[in-house]
Motif scaffolding. Structure first.
Motif, PDB file in Angstrom:
ATOM      1  N   GLN A 264      12.093 -11.254 -17.489  1.00  0.00           N
ATOM      2  CA  GLN A 264      12.080 -12.671 -17.144  1.00  0.00           C
ATOM      3  C   GLN A 264      10.697 -13.094 -16.655  1.00  0.00           C
ATOM      4  O   GLN A 264      10.093 -12.383 -15.839  1.00  0.00           O
ATOM      5  N   PRO A 265      10.187 -14.194 -17.109  1.00  0.00           N
ATOM      6  CA  PRO A 265       8.919 -14.682 -16.571  1.00  0.00           C
ATOM      7  C   PRO A 265       9.084 -15.036 -15.100  1.00  0.00           C
ATOM      8  O   PRO A 265      10.179 -15.408 -14.652  1.00  0.00           O
ATOM      9  N   SER A 266       8.015 -14.897 -14.328  1.00  0.00           N
ATOM     10  CA  SER A 266       8.096 -15.166 -12.897  1.00  0.00           C
ATOM     11  C   SER A 266       6.947 -16.054 -12.448  1.00  0.00           C
ATOM     12  O   SER A 266       5.816 -15.927 -12.927  1.00  0.00           O
ATOM     13  N   THR A 267       7.249 -16.956 -11.533  1.00  0.00           N
ATOM     14  CA  THR A 267       6.218 -17.798 -10.933  1.00  0.00           C
ATOM     15  C   THR A 267       5.800 -17.270  -9.570  1.00  0.00           C
ATOM     16  O   THR A 267       5.001 -17.904  -8.875  1.00  0.00           O
ATOM     17  N   ALA A 268       6.358 -16.108  -9.183  1.00  0.00           N
ATOM     18  CA  ALA A 268       5.988 -15.517  -7.892  1.00  0.00           C
ATOM     19  C   ALA A 268       4.514 -15.126  -7.910  1.00  0.00           C
ATOM     20  O   ALA A 268       3.972 -14.719  -8.936  1.00  0.00           O
ATOM     21  N   GLY A 269       3.889 -15.240  -6.769  1.00  0.00           N
ATOM     22  CA  GLY A 269       2.480 -14.901  -6.672  1.00  0.00           C
ATOM     23  C   GLY A 269       2.239 -13.400  -6.703  1.00  0.00           C
ATOM     24  O   GLY A 269       3.176 -12.585  -6.622  1.00  0.00           O
ATOM     25  N   THR A 270       0.976 -13.035  -6.789  1.00  0.00           N
ATOM     26  CA  THR A 270       0.594 -11.621  -6.860  1.00  0.00           C
ATOM     27  C   THR A 270       1.072 -10.849  -5.638  1.00  0.00           C
ATOM     28  O   THR A 270       1.568  -9.727  -5.751  1.00  0.00           O
ATOM     29  N   ALA A 271       0.938 -11.443  -4.468  1.00  0.00           N
ATOM     30  CA  ALA A 271       1.335 -10.762  -3.234  1.00  0.00           C
ATOM     31  C   ALA A 271       2.841 -10.508  -3.201  1.00  0.00           C
ATOM     32  O   ALA A 271       3.290  -9.426  -2.788  1.00  0.00           O
ATOM     33  N   ALA A 272       3.617 -11.487  -3.626  1.00  0.00           N
ATOM     34  CA  ALA A 272       5.074 -11.329  -3.626  1.00  0.00           C
ATOM     35  C   ALA A 272       5.498 -10.236  -4.601  1.00  0.00           C
ATOM     36  O   ALA A 272       6.364  -9.412  -4.282  1.00  0.00           O
ATOM     37  N   LEU A 273       4.899 -10.219  -5.782  1.00  0.00           N
ATOM     38  CA  LEU A 273       5.245  -9.186  -6.759  1.00  0.00           C
ATOM     39  C   LEU A 273       4.839  -7.803  -6.261  1.00  0.00           C
ATOM     40  O   LEU A 273       5.564  -6.815  -6.475  1.00  0.00           O
ATOM     41  N   ALA A 274       3.715  -7.710  -5.586  1.00  0.00           N
ATOM     42  CA  ALA A 274       3.281  -6.426  -5.029  1.00  0.00           C
ATOM     43  C   ALA A 274       4.251  -5.966  -3.940  1.00  0.00           C
ATOM     44  O   ALA A 274       4.582  -4.769  -3.855  1.00  0.00           O
ATOM     45  N   ARG A 275       4.708  -6.883  -3.121  1.00  0.00           N
ATOM     46  CA  ARG A 275       5.677  -6.543  -2.079  1.00  0.00           C
ATOM     47  C   ARG A 275       7.000  -6.095  -2.700  1.00  0.00           C
ATOM     48  O   ARG A 275       7.604  -5.108  -2.250  1.00  0.00           O
ATOM     49  N   GLY A 276       7.426  -6.786  -3.729  1.00  0.00           N
ATOM     50  CA  GLY A 276       8.656  -6.390  -4.398  1.00  0.00           C
ATOM     51  C   GLY A 276       8.551  -5.001  -4.994  1.00  0.00           C
ATOM     52  O   GLY A 276       9.465  -4.173  -4.864  1.00  0.00           O
ATOM     53  N   LYS A 277       7.436  -4.722  -5.648  1.00  0.00           N
ATOM     54  CA  LYS A 277       7.221  -3.393  -6.236  1.00  0.00           C
ATOM     55  C   LYS A 277       7.238  -2.321  -5.157  1.00  0.00           C
ATOM     56  O   LYS A 277       7.831  -1.247  -5.334  1.00  0.00           O
ATOM     57  N   GLN A 278       6.602  -2.601  -4.028  1.00  0.00           N
ATOM     58  CA  GLN A 278       6.596  -1.631  -2.925  1.00  0.00           C
ATOM     59  C   GLN A 278       8.004  -1.323  -2.449  1.00  0.00           C
ATOM     60  O   GLN A 278       8.386  -0.162  -2.263  1.00  0.00           O
ATOM     61  N   LEU A 279       8.791  -2.370  -2.226  1.00  0.00           N
ATOM     62  CA  LEU A 279      10.152  -2.165  -1.718  1.00  0.00           C
ATOM     63  C   LEU A 279      11.007  -1.398  -2.727  1.00  0.00           C
ATOM     64  O   LEU A 279      11.798  -0.532  -2.341  1.00  0.00           O
ATOM     65  N   VAL A 280      10.862  -1.715  -4.002  1.00  0.00           N
ATOM     66  CA  VAL A 280      11.675  -1.052  -5.029  1.00  0.00           C
ATOM     67  C   VAL A 280      11.286   0.416  -5.172  1.00  0.00           C
ATOM     68  O   VAL A 280      12.156   1.296  -5.245  1.00  0.00           O
ATOM     69  N   LEU A 281      10.003   0.698  -5.188  1.00  0.00           N
ATOM     70  CA  LEU A 281       9.546   2.052  -5.502  1.00  0.00           C
ATOM     71  C   LEU A 281       9.297   2.930  -4.274  1.00  0.00           C
ATOM     72  O   LEU A 281       9.397   4.164  -4.358  1.00  0.00           O
ATOM     73  N   ALA A 282       8.985   2.308  -3.133  1.00  0.00           N
ATOM     74  CA  ALA A 282       8.639   3.108  -1.952  1.00  0.00           C
ATOM     75  C   ALA A 282       9.406   2.719  -0.699  1.00  0.00           C
ATOM     76  O   ALA A 282       9.449   3.496   0.256  1.00  0.00           O
ATOM     77  N   GLY A 283       9.997   1.519  -0.662  1.00  0.00           N
ATOM     78  CA  GLY A 283      10.692   1.079   0.529  1.00  0.00           C
ATOM     79  C   GLY A 283       9.729   0.631   1.608  1.00  0.00           C
ATOM     80  O   GLY A 283       8.542   0.421   1.374  1.00  0.00           O
ATOM     81  N   ASP A 284      10.242   0.501   2.828  1.00  0.00           N
ATOM     82  CA  ASP A 284       9.435   0.105   3.980  1.00  0.00           C
ATOM     83  C   ASP A 284       9.933   0.905   5.174  1.00  0.00           C
ATOM     84  O   ASP A 284      10.981   0.593   5.751  1.00  0.00           O
ATOM     85  N   SER A 285       9.193   1.936   5.539  1.00  0.00           N
ATOM     86  CA  SER A 285       9.637   2.835   6.610  1.00  0.00           C
ATOM     87  C   SER A 285       9.690   2.136   7.961  1.00  0.00           C
ATOM     88  O   SER A 285      10.528   2.474   8.806  1.00  0.00           O
ATOM     89  N   VAL A 286       8.807   1.148   8.182  1.00  0.00           N
ATOM     90  CA  VAL A 286       8.787   0.435   9.461  1.00  0.00           C
ATOM     91  C   VAL A 286      10.094  -0.327   9.663  1.00  0.00           C
ATOM     92  O   VAL A 286      10.671  -0.333  10.762  1.00  0.00           O
ATOM     93  N   LYS A 287      10.578  -0.975   8.599  1.00  0.00           N
ATOM     94  CA  LYS A 287      11.820  -1.744   8.683  1.00  0.00           C
ATOM     95  C   LYS A 287      13.048  -0.897   8.328  1.00  0.00           C
ATOM     96  O   LYS A 287      14.162  -1.405   8.285  1.00  0.00           O
ATOM     97  N   LYS A 288      12.819   0.387   8.094  1.00  0.00           N
ATOM     98  CA  LYS A 288      13.898   1.325   7.734  1.00  0.00           C
ATOM     99  C   LYS A 288      14.650   0.866   6.487  1.00  0.00           C
ATOM    100  O   LYS A 288      15.882   0.922   6.410  1.00  0.00           O
TER     101      LYS A 288
END
Length: 227
Positions: A99-123
């Motif tokens: 699907q095409p996305s209008t999300a910005g670069t930062a949002a897509l990078a954050r999404g990729k991080q959460l999907v592939l690595a998670g966020d240990s600080v927020k558990k």
């Protein structure tokens, strides 16, 4: 003439075959097997049988709330629901496009991080830790994430946050949803939407244990859980 018409209607009705393929037309009227990006009626074909069976039970038993689904399954026995789940798990139509996305670069990078690595600080564990490295799900009870409409993913996280969607306790996805901000949810759904599903991908048969959280809907997950 009226009686003749009634007799004709009865004769036509009697010719409808009593097969599973005929009966599941009530499902495919909304969940079309070649569905692309319908936010309200996602494609269920190809998802693990255990996952589909759990969702049918959840609708029937009140853990998930959607009036049309409840009406469809509220009187169906376990064995019939399992038969439906098994049927759809064996259907593998062509994967929908990204699907095409209008999300910005930062949002897509954050999404990729959460999907592939998670966020240990927020558990928050990585999505791939449970849904598989290909994000195609894991048999028997963990669904794939690619090919789902972005709006559908957003809606389901909202349902978990609001208690409209629940699963067998302990409800791991409800816990994760509570830890995700609205911006995080939008980032995850945006990044997932931009990823094309592999046409040959199938739910994995096994996954590395321990799982990061107890999940009541996943057999064996409550026995081994990461610290």
């Amino acid at each position: 003439m009226a009686l003749a018409g009634m007799a004709g209607s009865t004769a036509v009705a009697a010719t409808v075959p009593d097969t599973l393929q005929q009966r599941i037309k009530a499902c495919t009227a909304c969940h079309a097997q070649d569905e692309r990006h319908d936010a309200f009626f996602p494609r269920i074909a190809g998802k693990p049988a255990g996952y589909l069976y759990n969702q049918l039970l959840n609708f029937r038993d009140g853990r998930r709330r959607y009036p049309l689904m409840t009406y469809m399954v509220e009187h169906l026995p376990d064995a019939y629901l399992k038969e439906i789940a098994d049927y759809f798990s064996q259907q593998h139509p062509a994967a929908p496009p990204a699907q095409p996305s209008t999300a910005g670069t930062a949002a897509l990078a954050r999404g990729k991080q959460l999907v592939l690595a998670g966020d240990s600080v927020k558990k928050i564990p990585a999505c791939v830790a449970c849904h598989g490295q290909q994000l195609a799900g894991v048999a028997p009870a963990i669904p794939g994430l690619l090919g789902l409409p972005r709006d559908y993913i957003n809606a389901q996280f909202g349902a978990w946050k609001n208690g409209v969607r629940r699963a067998h306790a302990p409800d791991c996805m409800a816990q994760i949803a509570e830890r995700l901000s609205d911006a995080d949810v939008g980032a995850v759904s945006a990044w997932l939407g931009t990823q094309a599903a592999d046409a040959g991908a199938r739910p994995a048969e096994t996954i590395t244990l321990p799982l990061p959280l107890h999940c009541g809907s996943v057999p064996g997950s409550t026995d081994k859980v990461a610290p």
